[in-house]
Design a protein around this motif. Structure first.
Motif, PDB file in Angstrom:
ATOM      1  N   GLU A 155      -2.164  16.364  32.673  1.00 55.99           N
ATOM      2  CA  GLU A 155      -2.347  14.900  33.153  1.00 55.99           C
ATOM      3  C   GLU A 155      -2.598  14.878  34.587  1.00 55.99           C
ATOM      4  O   GLU A 155      -3.377  14.126  34.888  1.00 55.99           O
ATOM      5  CB  GLU A 155      -0.898  14.278  33.017  1.00 55.99           C
ATOM      6  N   ASN A 156      -2.297  15.841  35.440  1.00 57.43           N
ATOM      7  CA  ASN A 156      -2.677  15.653  36.938  1.00 57.43           C
ATOM      8  C   ASN A 156      -3.718  16.628  37.267  1.00 57.43           C
ATOM      9  O   ASN A 156      -4.254  16.130  38.460  1.00 57.43           O
ATOM     10  CB  ASN A 156      -1.229  16.262  37.539  1.00 57.43           C
ATOM     11  N   HIS A 157      -3.960  17.724  36.608  1.00 56.61           N
ATOM     12  CA  HIS A 157      -4.983  18.795  37.250  1.00 56.61           C
ATOM     13  C   HIS A 157      -5.974  19.037  36.197  1.00 56.61           C
ATOM     14  O   HIS A 157      -7.099  19.441  36.804  1.00 56.61           O
ATOM     15  CB  HIS A 157      -4.324  19.999  37.460  1.00 56.61           C
ATOM     16  N   ARG A 192       2.273  18.102  32.258  1.00 60.52           N
ATOM     17  CA  ARG A 192       2.137  17.632  33.628  1.00 60.52           C
ATOM     18  C   ARG A 192       0.921  18.406  34.276  1.00 60.52           C
ATOM     19  O   ARG A 192       0.010  17.553  34.908  1.00 60.52           O
ATOM     20  CB  ARG A 192       3.104  18.150  34.674  1.00 60.52           C
ATOM     21  N   GLU A 233       4.134  24.574  37.953  1.00 58.08           N
ATOM     22  CA  GLU A 233       4.841  23.744  37.074  1.00 58.08           C
ATOM     23  C   GLU A 233       6.037  24.464  36.464  1.00 58.08           C
ATOM     24  O   GLU A 233       7.190  23.850  36.278  1.00 58.08           O
ATOM     25  CB  GLU A 233       3.970  23.090  35.930  1.00 58.08           C
TER      26      GLU A 233
END
Length: 682
Positions: A623-625, A620, A539
């Motif tokens: 939220e995503n991983h 990020r 990221e």
């Protein structure tokens, strides 16, 4: 020692290819013998051979083929396989004459060189045990290694290494001689390499042949001392069968390797098992030629050697590939116009070819021709410029490597095969291969047919995960002089790796964490930091290293380092940001050139562009991983310098020393865990 004394063992005089009687797969004694995991059929049924027999066969079948090459004063000097074998025997005779007894260590300390190899074979032929010591080891660590293997001979490269040995020699009365292979020894009593060879040449073969007759392939010939990331180095005991059989298995797994054709550049530390397996034993198994890089290879000169030699096989740890990747990305970013467009087109078709191959999908007429054109116009030129025009085997091991790096090299027609193993498994367990159905990004490949692998599940791991256990002819003998640690690690032939992994539905193995590196939060949740660190790095492309913190804490935080230049002479990280990092900072509206500039910006503007970019990247990930609330990262800090081997954050195999980092930055870590009533984002 075992109940069966060494005095009784001397009755077995059918060496060097004999197998001594043994009742166990493990031992911690220097003169101990172990059972070999030999089956009636399959790859583990191969007839064992000794190291002496292996090298002798090469000398007889390929006597004039070049085995070793080293550049001195601008000229390559070569050893043929006959010279390699003969000089190894000469060194062995000299070692015996100097007082080397069976099952005692010959410690070698210096950068990779023909003398390193000759001392290795000489020690084993003479019935001793070869033990490597990293050149970066402190005198204290040297003392521990020399004492543990009861070293009677020490072979050093230069005065720097010599001084480390002399600093502790008074505590090591078993040392009988010290040999220095480079330069003229300045200390009294230290022999030069020329003097060592003269001693060996003056000796008859009688005593050496006697030692070889007592030699057995299921006894220890080499001890690899682990880097000591979590404590004092442990001595991994390897038998002759380990070295010769495992080397042969790599040939079985990779049939594209050609006898008397392969070329290797030796640059990774020879004290590490992976380097010994490739540079010494695999090279012998396919009668390859080993070229030695310069001692400052990892500081910048490796590329020059690669370009000159154009090797066919290259082994690198992730950090080596990552540095090449970063440099190539910077070069690509500076290109413009048609050149940049052409490069992107070529990389697209390079990557498309391998994705089709691994998915067993046939290429269309257009795809096939576009790939061929991309190779001719762009990719082949890039490979030549990197010294990899002939390389048909690129491998990464010792630590996880990111998908981005793998895909990038694949797009340049340089697929890197990731393997998994450890010193205790003689580097073999699983490997990705250039074959349909044998490669998957993010995986370390499928279990090799030479090994048995199973997962030991636990309530502490998520469903499907388990500790990786390995069984087979490649499992080490035990830890030297450490019966308790040996028993902890080996159970009925099964090796407990300490690594956590899982298999997918197609049999691909994934490494998801390491037991000793698990972060156990104050709430009792076991969290593997590696996956989190990799996600955050992806990221935040301007970040070099991420370290997740949270052991016995209420929440996770992370230490970050920025991508920075490295001093080419010392290998120390500098304050100057890499060009790519500076470019990314400009995209955030900042004209900064050093780490100090970025830290000043963070201090002045805690809600500014840099802080916002970092926080957004971490959000990020969250939220995503993040698999659970406990796996979310709540705080972060940017450190003043990147990590390196020289400054202590990496060990000699470029693995992160987490405990060292925790101690070094304890105050900074503590500052991320203030009074619970005052928590908040940085």
């Amino acid at each position: 020692m075992d109940e069966e004394s060494s005095a009784e063992r001397v009755e077995f005089r059918n060496g060097p290819d004999q197998i001594l009687p043994a009742s166990s797969f493990k031992t911690s004694d220097a003169d101990g013998a172990v059972q070999l995991y030999i089956t009636e059929e399959g790859v583990t049924a191969d007839q064992p051979i000794s190291i002496h027999t292996m090298l002798k066969a090469n000398a007889e079948e390929y006597p004039k083929h070049p085995a070793l090459a080293v550049k001195k004063n601008g000229i390559w000097k070569y050893w043929t396989y006959k010279e390699y074998f003969d000089e190894s025997r000469t060194v062995a005779k000299a070692f015996i004459r100097l007082g080397l007894e069976r099952f005692h260590g010959v410690c070698i300390m210096g950068f990779n060189s023909p003398e390193w190899m000759l001392a290795n074979f000489g020690a084993i032929f003479a019935g001793g045990i070869c033990v490597g010591s990293y050149t970066t080891n402190s005198p204290k660590v040297c003392r521990h290694i020399l004492d543990d293997c009861q070293a009677q001979l020490v072979v050093v490269e230069n005065e720097v290494c010599l001084n480390k040995i002399l600093a502790v020699k008074q505590f090591l009365p078993h040392i009988k001689a010290i040999i220095q292979w480079s330069g003229v020894p300045s200390a009294a009593g230290v022999l030069s390499w020329a003097e060592l060879m003269a001693i060996g040449l003056a000796e008859k073969d009688t005593e050496l042949n006697e030692r070889l007759s007592l030699s057995a392939i299921n006894q220890c010939c080499t001890v690899i001392f682990t880097s000591g990331t979590t404590g004092p180095p442990k001595g991994v005991m390897c038998s002759q069968d380990h070295m010769t059989w495992v080397a042969k298995q790599f040939m079985v797994n990779m049939p594209h390797l050609q006898t008397a054709y392969e070329v290797i550049v030796s640059y990774l530390p020879m004290s590490h098992l992976a380097a010994q397996m490739l540079d010494i034993y695999m090279a012998c198994s396919f009668t390859g030629t080993v070229y030695f890089a310069q001692p400052d290879a990892l500081k910048g000169t490796l590329l020059h050697t690669l370009i000159e030699v154009q090797p066919t096989s290259v082994l690198g740890v992730p950090r080596v590939w990552e540095k090449m990747y970063e440099k190539m990305q910077e070069a690509g970013a500076s290109a413009g116009g048609i050149k940049k467009t052409l490069g992107s087109w070529a990389k697209y078709h390079g990557l498309n070819y391998y994705k089709a191959l691994f998915n067993n999908r046939p290429l269309s007429w257009y795809e096939s021709n576009a790939n061929s054109l991309a190779k001719r116009v762009v990719l082949n030129k890039v490979k030549t410029a990197l010294g990899l025009s002939r390389a048909h085997f690129l491998c990464s091991g010792a630590a996880p490597i990111s998908k981005d790096v793998l895909e990038y090299f694949m797009s340049l027609d340089m697929p890197i095969m990731e393997g998994y193993g450890m010193s205790e498994s003689l580097t073999i367990c699983s490997m990705s291969l250039l074959q349909p159905g044998m490669f998957r990004l993010g995986s370390v490949g499928k279990r090799l047919p030479q090994t048995i692998v199973r997962l030991k599940s636990s309530a502490d791991y998520k469903p499907g995960d388990g500790e990786i256990l390995i069984k087979g002819r490649n499992v080490f003998m035990g830890y030297l002089n450490s019966p308790e640690k040996t028993d902890e690690t080996l159970d009925d032939g099964w090796l407990s790796t300490g690594d956590i992994g899982c298999f997918d539905e197609d049999g691909f193995l994934y490494i998801t964490g390491r037991i000793k590196e698990l972060v156990v939060t104050a709430g009792g949740e076991n969290i593997p930091p590696l996956l989190i660190e990799n996600h955050i790095k992806k990221e935040l492309p301007f970040i070099s290293t991420t370290i997740v913190i949270g052991d016995c804490r209420k929440y996770l935080s992370v230490l970050l380092t920025l991508k920075a230049e490295v001093d080419k002479n010392t290998g120390e990280p500098l304050e100057t940001l890499t060009p790519s990092c500076q470019t990314m900072m400009k995209s955030l509206g900042l004209n900064v050139k050093t780490v100090v500039d970025v830290l000043d910006e963070l201090k002045r503007n805690p809600q500014g562009a840099v802080a916002t970019a970092i926080q957004n990247g971490i959000e990020r990930y969250n939220e995503n991983h993040a698999a659970s609330h406990a796996q979310k990262v709540q705080r972060w800090t940017v450190l003043p310098l990147d990590f390196s081997l020289v400054t202590g954050e990496y060990n000699n195999t470029l693995k992160l020393k987490r405990s060292f980092v925790m101690d070094k930055y304890k105050d900074i870590i503590d500052s991320m865990y203030p009074d619970p009533m005052k928590l908040g984002k940085l």
